[in-house]
Design an enzyme around this catalytic site. Structure first.
Site, PDB file in Angstrom:
ATOM      1  N   GLY A   8     -13.660  -6.019   4.457  1.00 25.25           N
ATOM      2  CA  GLY A   8     -12.468  -6.813   4.195  1.00 25.25           C
ATOM      3  C   GLY A   8     -12.196  -7.732   5.378  1.00 25.25           C
ATOM      4  O   GLY A   8     -12.567  -7.417   6.518  1.00 25.25           O
ATOM      5  N   ARG A  17       4.213   1.366  -1.357  1.00 19.14           N
ATOM      6  CA  ARG A  17       5.322   1.397  -2.310  1.00 19.14           C
ATOM      7  C   ARG A  17       5.090   0.424  -3.466  1.00 19.14           C
ATOM      8  O   ARG A  17       4.396  -0.593  -3.326  1.00 19.14           O
ATOM      9  CB  ARG A  17       6.648   1.081  -1.625  1.00 19.14           C
ATOM     10  CG  ARG A  17       6.789  -0.353  -1.131  1.00 19.14           C
ATOM     11  CD  ARG A  17       8.096  -0.562  -0.367  1.00 19.14           C
ATOM     12  NE  ARG A  17       8.118   0.186   0.874  1.00 19.14           N
ATOM     13  CZ  ARG A  17       8.915   1.234   1.114  1.00 19.14           C
ATOM     14  NH1 ARG A  17       9.797   1.635   0.213  1.00 19.14           N
ATOM     15  NH2 ARG A  17       8.870   1.870   2.267  1.00 19.14           N
ATOM     16  N   CYS A  48       0.818  -1.211   0.000  1.00 22.65           N
ATOM     17  CA  CYS A  48       0.000   0.000   0.000  1.00 22.65           C
ATOM     18  C   CYS A  48       0.850   1.259   0.000  1.00 22.65           C
ATOM     19  O   CYS A  48       0.383   2.328  -0.397  1.00 22.65           O
ATOM     20  CB  CYS A  48      -0.950   0.002   1.194  1.00 22.65           C
ATOM     21  SG  CYS A  48      -0.123   0.007   2.793  1.00 22.65           S
TER      22      CYS A  48
END
Length: 431
Positions: free
Chosen positions: A189, A52, A50
């Site tokens: 999620g 890189r 999230c």
């Protein structure tokens, strides 16, 4: 051959750029195959999180290889080069080696010392092997980086009490309300980040937590880890209903398109009811247009920086201690890398001596007669191989172990002259 990394991170690019370059695991095989199709790229590994996206390569020509990666990223993100380049960094050989060590150790993370990145580097290594992107050099580099990450976490205290993205998100929510205890919370999620969200919410006294997920089986797996929490589990079809009843919504899914936007939220939210959305996914699960709704507060991973900053200073001294350990791991990799220079000379020397052994063995066996030769050939073969191996052992070990570059090159030149290896070495490649 050279090592290079081209990428971007939370330090160089905002989330709206990072999400365009994110490569989900389902696309890794295709992405690696595409990159390996370029003429100057020999090996490739992709780290996508999230915060890189970094592409590590072994390239035959540094500048050309970096340009090929940049071209790939432009095509993948559908961003023109002039918009993409300001957000990219390019690091070569020792800088690239040092960088992956720091990443694995959590020293380049938004949350200094966070532990999840080490598992992500391990997964990068696994996928690189699985999809035939990682060869001899990147295999060694990623293994060394994983070792470095483990050492930093076991030999320093940098990971002690280190916040994660999930805990920072819960801290942010707590900063915005008086107490989390009475809040109705929805988590969209059911992956690892969601599990950490549940863990930190429960620690803050939150008692009303609903999990919304596409797979109910995955939600049940998560709930089993918290048997005393009485988590409410709902299918994705009920998402908007549950959101309308919630005070705080966390989103953490692998969806590549926003799950929530103004159009979906406006009809289900009561005008007098306020709701907080905290999106820790990249690509984002919540569209930026929700901020146009007056009763919605919306935050994404880039908004966590203020929370994280409060916890950073206490670990900076620990980070300095970790950097010393990383120097040792970088040096260990560089010694191995330098030893590759000796491979052509060693291979040529072994091939020449082996050729002589085979010729002389053939002559000896022919003189001994076929009956004797058939009966004793294996013994004589083993004898001559043993002699050759023992003669070659010390020169090869000494040549590989020589860390002084000039001394090593002088030793190779001497061997090449004494054994007339020049012609063989000139055509040999690193193996």
């Amino acid at each position: 051959m050279n090592i290079a990394v081209v990428g971007l991170s939370h330090k160089t690019a905002p989330v709206e750029i990072r999400e365009k370059l994110s490569i989900p695991e389902t696309q890794m095989s295709q992405a690696m195959a595409h990159l390996l199709g370029y003429p100057h790229i020999e090996e490739v590994a992709i780290l996508s999180t999230c915060n890189r996206l970094e592409i590590y390569v072994v390239t035959t020509e540094t500048q050309a290889g970096a340009m090929e990666i940049t071209q790939f990223l432009s095509e993948h993100s559908k961003l023109p080069l002039h918009k993409l380049r300001p957000h990219l960094f390019i690091l070569l050989h020792e800088d690239a080696v040092t960088h992956v060590m720091r990443v694995a150790a959590g020293l380049d993370s938004l949350v200094l010392g966070e532990g999840q990145i080490l598992a992500q580097v391990k997964n990068t290594h696994k996928l690189g092997q699985q999809y035939k992107g990682v060869g001899r050099i990147l295999n060694r580099l990623l293994k060394q980086a994983i070792t470095a990450g483990k050492r930093v976490r076991t030999e320093t205290n940098i990971g002690t009490g280190a916040v994660s993205i999930s805990s920072a998100a819960v801290e942010l929510a707590q900063m915005k309300v008086e107490s989390l205890e009475p809040q109705k919370v929805c988590i969209i999620g059911a992956g690892k980040m969601s599990r950490l969200l549940v863990q930190h919410l429960l620690a803050k006294g939150c008692q009303q937590i609903a999990i919304v997920n596409r797979s109910m089986a995955r939600s049940q797996e998560l709930a089993q880890k918290f048997p005393d929490a009485a988590l409410q589990l709902h299918p994705l079809a009920e998402m908007m209903t549950i959101i309308s009843q919630s005070d705080i919504v966390f989103t953490s899914t692998g969806a590549t398109q926003p799950l929530l936007n103004r159009e979906k939220l406006a009809p289900v939210l009561e005008p007098t009811k306020s709701i907080m959305l905290i999106d820790i996914s990249v690509p984002r699960n919540v569209d930026a247009d929700v901020q146009e709704l007056t009763n919605v507060q919306s935050f994404n991973v880039d908004d966590l920086k203020a929370v994280v900053a409060q916890n950073q200073e206490s670990r900076r001294l620990m980070a300095m201690e970790a950097e010393i350990l990383l120097e040792e791991e970088v040096e260990a990799f560089d010694v191995w890398w330098s030893s590759l220079e000796t491979v052509p000379t060693i291979n040529s020397l072994r091939a020449k001596i082996e050729g002589i052994r085979e010729q002389e063995l053939e002559k000896a066996l022919s003189r001994l007669g076929s009956e004797f030769a058939e009966k004793h050939q294996e013994v004589i073969e083993a004898l001559t191989r043993g002699i050759v191996n023992k003669i070659l052992h010390d020169p090869m070990v000494q040549l590989r172990a020589q860390q002084d570059i000039e001394a090593r090159r002088q030793a190779m030149a001497t061997l090449q002259t004494l054994f007339n290896l020049e012609d063989a070495c000139s055509s040999e490649q690193y193996s």
